[in-house]
Design a protein around this motif. Sequence first.
Motif, PDB file in Angstrom:
ATOM      1  N   LYS A   1      -9.552   2.834  -3.728  1.00  0.00           N
ATOM      2  CA  LYS A   1      -8.702   3.735  -4.519  1.00  0.00           C
ATOM      3  C   LYS A   1      -7.544   4.234  -3.661  1.00  0.00           C
ATOM      4  N   THR A   2      -6.427   4.517  -4.324  1.00  0.00           N
ATOM      5  CA  THR A   2      -5.314   5.148  -3.633  1.00  0.00           C
ATOM      6  C   THR A   2      -5.661   6.612  -3.395  1.00  0.00           C
TER       7      THR A   2
ATOM      8  N   ALA B   1       0.806  -1.225   0.000  1.00  0.00           N
ATOM      9  CA  ALA B   1       0.000   0.000   0.000  1.00  0.00           C
ATOM     10  C   ALA B   1       0.838   1.275   0.000  1.00  0.00           C
TER      11      ALA B   1
ATOM     12  N   ARG C   1       2.235   1.662  -3.510  1.00  0.00           N
ATOM     13  CA  ARG C   1       1.147   1.992  -4.438  1.00  0.00           C
ATOM     14  C   ARG C   1       0.758   3.462  -4.307  1.00  0.00           C
ATOM     15  N   ASP C   2       0.698   3.934  -3.061  1.00  0.00           N
ATOM     16  CA  ASP C   2       0.351   5.333  -2.828  1.00  0.00           C
ATOM     17  C   ASP C   2       1.370   6.255  -3.486  1.00  0.00           C
TER      18      ASP C   2
ATOM     19  N   VAL D   1      -7.790   0.182  -7.143  1.00  0.00           N
ATOM     20  CA  VAL D   1      -6.985  -0.974  -6.749  1.00  0.00           C
ATOM     21  C   VAL D   1      -7.870  -2.211  -6.821  1.00  0.00           C
TER      22      VAL D   1
ATOM     23  N   SER E   1      -3.569  -5.543  -6.370  1.00  0.00           N
ATOM     24  CA  SER E   1      -2.982  -5.696  -5.046  1.00  0.00           C
ATOM     25  C   SER E   1      -2.052  -6.904  -4.968  1.00  0.00           C
TER      26      SER E   1
ATOM     27  N   THR F   1       1.360   5.981  -7.474  1.00  0.00           N
ATOM     28  CA  THR F   1       0.176   6.542  -8.128  1.00  0.00           C
ATOM     29  C   THR F   1       0.100   8.057  -7.954  1.00  0.00           C
ATOM     30  N   ARG F   2       0.652   8.585  -6.870  1.00  0.00           N
ATOM     31  CA  ARG F   2       0.683  10.043  -6.730  1.00  0.00           C
ATOM     32  C   ARG F   2       1.713  10.670  -7.659  1.00  0.00           C
TER      33      ARG F   2
ATOM     34  N   GLU G   1      -6.726   0.286   0.876  1.00  0.00           N
ATOM     35  CA  GLU G   1      -7.508   1.144  -0.015  1.00  0.00           C
ATOM     36  C   GLU G   1      -8.977   0.732  -0.043  1.00  0.00           C
TER      37      GLU G   1
ATOM     38  N   CYS H   1      -4.178  -0.355 -10.311  1.00  0.00           N
ATOM     39  CA  CYS H   1      -3.260  -1.210  -9.549  1.00  0.00           C
ATOM     40  C   CYS H   1      -3.930  -2.551  -9.302  1.00  0.00           C
TER      41      CYS H   1
ATOM     42  N   GLN I   1       5.330   6.163   5.841  1.00  0.00           N
ATOM     43  CA  GLN I   1       4.163   5.282   5.767  1.00  0.00           C
ATOM     44  C   GLN I   1       4.507   3.854   6.186  1.00  0.00           C
TER      45      GLN I   1
END
Length: 338
Positions: free
Chosen positions: A60-61, A16, A19-20, A67, A33, A23-24, A54, A31, A265
């Motif tokens: 969603k992210t 996660a 992915r965050d 996701v 998982s 995607t940012r 998510e 994505c 994170q």
Amino acid sequence: MKHAVILAPMEGLVDAPLRDILTRIGGIDRCVSEFIRVTDGPLNTGTIRRIVPESLHDWKTAAGVPVHPQLLGSDPDWLAHNAALLAELGAPAVDLNFGCPAKTVNRHRGGATLLREPDTLYQIVAAVRAATPAAIPVTAKMRLGYSDTSLTLECASALADAGAAEIAVHARTKVEGYKPPAHWEWLARVRESVAVPVVANGDVTSLDDYQEIRRVSGCEQVMIGRGLVARPGLAHCIRTTEQGMAGADLSWTELQPWLLDFYRQVRERVADRHAPGRCKQWLGFLAQHYPQAQALFDVVRRQTCAEELQVMLAQDRQLLAIQRGEPRLQLNEIVEAR
């Protein structure tokens, strides 16, 4: 979305926090998982939330990228039962893993080992498709086979005939693992053999690779895993190029804040004894493209204290020295410089 870039599921790596971050940074359209293992019983909702947090935010992210949760197992009934649970929790799709090459997974009859059993693939997808609402796509990821390509097309047809709406294909066998090259020409053969979209996957590490895999395979969608972990700006570069603008990689200076955010994170999600290893793991991938990441890895490689590692990552003096190629500070100097 046409020409979509999909972030690949990579167990123990693309979690996660990553992915965050990815995607940012931008350019990723979807994505998948890390796999959620299904054995002989119902999943605990807490397990789903832990692997796919998510799911608490409309699947969603933070950047709004969907996701899709992925299930791994071999029992059609329990996979169907747990796919229905994911649907009840609002999952936008259910993906099935038939590509994981890990020995432990395969030994327990999961992942790529099932590519030796096309009938089982059909039974699993058919059961999951029957257990989930028609509006929720059931998708699958596979490799070209277990040890060879003798069953590649039969496996792909089994997935499609059973109701898979899309098939992502990693262009290697299980035995080949990640050994180059990926066999992109096989992606075209799979695409031509089924009536559902095929997603191309394997060895995409640059804009040129993305353009070439699409040309060779004829696929409109490309799934990227290790290439995006090593070059976090790759998807954004692809998107801007597709939009007719010049695509540019992230500089190391631009990437540094993302690395710090990622580590923050990670520390929120895992015990401090595990956090440094997770950070070093990503630095190891980044070092494939950024010499500064290798230099930073050399500095922190023996650090096991999560708090001290965070201090080291945040040291502007140390990071700037690495960027400029100046002599690196010794660990005691870094700690004293706080």
